[in-house]
Each structure stands twice: as structure tokens, then as C-alpha cells.
Design an enzyme around this catalytic site. Structure first.
Site, PDB file in Angstrom:
ATOM      1  CG  HIS A 167      -2.132  -0.833   1.108  1.00  0.00           C
ATOM      2  ND1 HIS A 167      -2.086  -2.195   1.249  1.00  0.00           N
ATOM      3  CD2 HIS A 167      -3.439  -0.508   0.866  1.00  0.00           C
ATOM      4  CE1 HIS A 167      -3.308  -2.690   1.106  1.00  0.00           C
ATOM      5  NE2 HIS A 167      -4.144  -1.694   0.870  1.00  0.00           N
ATOM      6  NE  ARG A 200      -1.974  -0.913   4.587  1.00  0.00           N
ATOM      7  CZ  ARG A 200      -3.080  -1.643   4.705  1.00  0.00           C
ATOM      8  NH1 ARG A 200      -4.256  -1.050   4.841  1.00  0.00           N
ATOM      9  NH2 ARG A 200      -3.021  -2.959   4.661  1.00  0.00           N
ATOM     10  CG  HIS A 206       2.241  -2.586   6.418  1.00  0.00           C
ATOM     11  ND1 HIS A 206       3.043  -3.606   5.962  1.00  0.00           N
ATOM     12  CD2 HIS A 206       1.201  -2.515   5.556  1.00  0.00           C
ATOM     13  CE1 HIS A 206       2.515  -4.128   4.873  1.00  0.00           C
ATOM     14  NE2 HIS A 206       1.396  -3.501   4.609  1.00  0.00           N
ATOM     15  CG  ASP A 210       6.573  -3.635   7.504  1.00  0.00           C
ATOM     16  OD1 ASP A 210       7.679  -4.187   7.617  1.00  0.00           O
ATOM     17  OD2 ASP A 210       5.536  -4.045   8.072  1.00  0.00           O
TER      18      ASP A 210
END
Length: 256
Positions: A167, A200, A206, A210
Site C-alpha cells: 500500500h 498502514r 504494517h 515496512d
């Protein structure tokens, strides 16, 4: 009679869903249409660090950011933004970026801009595959056995790799592409792209590392795109279309 009506309704619902599914798939670029295949893109396994070890200070930072993310869910505006940022379809992403870009972006209204976004984002996203498969990092909500901000996706993503964030890569990729098309809006576009990744972390899907890795990976892929003649032609067409649309908007405002 009632059972027959229900069955008919179910039939037409299935037809509608099938048509919608085919429409979405028809809009996805084929591998041959992309600017590069994944073996031609920068290999993050070579130049990016591995996910932080659980005994490292970097991992402690990841945990602190996970706690920060949960706290941001108390901010209703930011929580709603994180939920909106879950989309991965380029058309839906374009709609979210349109306000800061300065005009509506869509396949119908800005076909040249949409084309370079669609091919560019999907191409760059390929670069995350080998990293996810190599590390298979567990997502934070799995590690802590806690609910996320988007419960509907928990089961689907539970066993998929957390590092890097796909994403985030998409969000940073589209911000870079739009910044090249409309440099005057670059600051707000990059802010939006950065927040896309932070969403995220806020959602619980996440770790901070990340998302940080994804921005570096997207930036490396973006440089690679500029070695493609097809990309350069599509970007030139997108910039031309933007200039024409902007002039039309300015002329309309002057008339008003």
C-alpha cells in the site's frame, strides 16, 4: 412465491457482481503492457536492509510506532483517512489524490494522466513481491493478536508478508508520478503520499520499517522508469494533457 423472488434477486446480484468483477479485471494492465517486469526492476534484497531483528533498537522503534498508530485511531478524522487509504485500485487512488493535484483524475476525463499512473504504479508494485516472499514478516496485528482499524481484511492478509508495505509503495509511487506532472503541487502531493503509508501503521497492518522501506523501493523504481522510452512518452503526454486541462479550467474561471 417469496422463495422464487429471493432466488431471482440472488441471480441478478450474482450477475451484477460478475460484471463488476470483469470490468475491474479489464482495466488492469497486462504484464506485456507494463514498463518493466519484476526482474528488470531494482532488487530490494540487494540494497534494502532486512526487517529489524526482534532484539534490535529498530524493532523497539517499530513497537513504539505501533502504539502511536493505535493512539491516532482516537482522532476520528485521521482514522477515517486511514480507512480511505486502504484502496489499491489506481482509479480509486486517483480520486483520493485529485483534490491536492488540482483537478479530477480519471480514465474518462484525463486518459493520458490515468494511463501513466496505472502503468507506473502497477509496474513499481512488482518490486515488492520478492521481498515479501523472502522475509514473510508477520504483521503487527498478528504479532500482538489485536484488532485493526479495518477488520474486514484481517483474515485475508494474516498470512501475507508485512515487509515491505505494498500500500505504501503504491501511495508513494502515485505521489511521485503526479508530482512530475504537476510540480507546483509537489509538496502537498508528497505529504499525501507519505500519509498514505502512515495510514498502514495507524490501521495496524504494517510496522514503521515496512513503510520506510517501501518509500525507498518506490523511489528506486521511479528512477528506473525514466529509462523506458514508453514511460517517457506517456509522461510527456500526461504533462501535455495536464497543461491543456489547466488552461481550460483557468479560462472557465476567468469567464465566471
Amino acid at each position: 412465491m417469496r422463495i422464487r423472488e429471493i432466488n431471482i434477486a440472488r441471480f441478478w446480484l450474482a450477475v451484477i457482481l460478475a460484471v463488476c468483477s470483469m470490468t475491474v479485471q479489464a482495466q488492469d494492465p497486462t504484464p506485456s503492457e507494463l514498463y518493466f517486469n519484476k526482474t528488470e526492476l531494482p532488487n530490494g534484497l540487494v540494497f534494502l536492509p532486512a526487517p529489524p531483528d526482534s532484539s534490535s533498537m529498530q524493532y523497539m522503534y517499530d513497537i513504539s510506532q505501533y502504539v502511536w498508530g493505535k493512539s491516532k485511531r482516537q482522532d476520528s478524522l485521521r482514522a477515517r483517512q486511514a480507512i480511505r487509504d486502504v484502496v489499491v485500485d489506481v482509479g480509486e487512488m486517483a480520486r483520493e489524490f485529485s483534490p491536492v493535484f488540482g483537478m479530477e483524475i480519471s480514465k474518462e476525463k484525463t486518459p493520458a494522466i490515468f494511463k501513466v499512473l496505472n502503468l507506473g504504479v502497477v509496474t513499481m508494485r512488482l518490486s515488492a513481491t520478492n521481498l515479501k516472499n523472502a522475509y514473510k514478516r508477520k504483521r503487527p496485528y498478528v504479532v500482538f493478536s489485536e484488532p485493526t482499524l479495518i477488520p474486514a481484511e484481517e483474515d485475508e492478509l494474516r498470512h501475507t508478508g508485512s515487509y515491505p508495505s505494498g500500500h505504501t509503495l503504491r501511495g508513494w509511487a502515485i505521489a511521485l508520478l503526479l508530482s512530475e506532472i504537476n510540480p507546483d503541487a509537489q509538496d502537498q502531493l508528497l505529504k499525501k503520499g507519505y500519509e498514505w503509508g502512515e495510514s498502514r501503521v495507524i490501521a495496524g497492518y504494517h510496522w514503521q520499517s515496512d513503510t520506510d522501506a517501501s518509500r525507498l523501493l518506490a523511489s528506486a523504481c521511479y528512477v528506473r522508469l525514466h529509462t523506458s522510452e514508453d514511460f517517457l512518452e506517456d509522461m510527456a503526454a500526461a504533462r501535455k494533457e495536464f497543461a491543456e486541462k489547466k488552461k481550460q479550467l483557468n479560462d472557465t474561471e476567468d469567464e465566471d
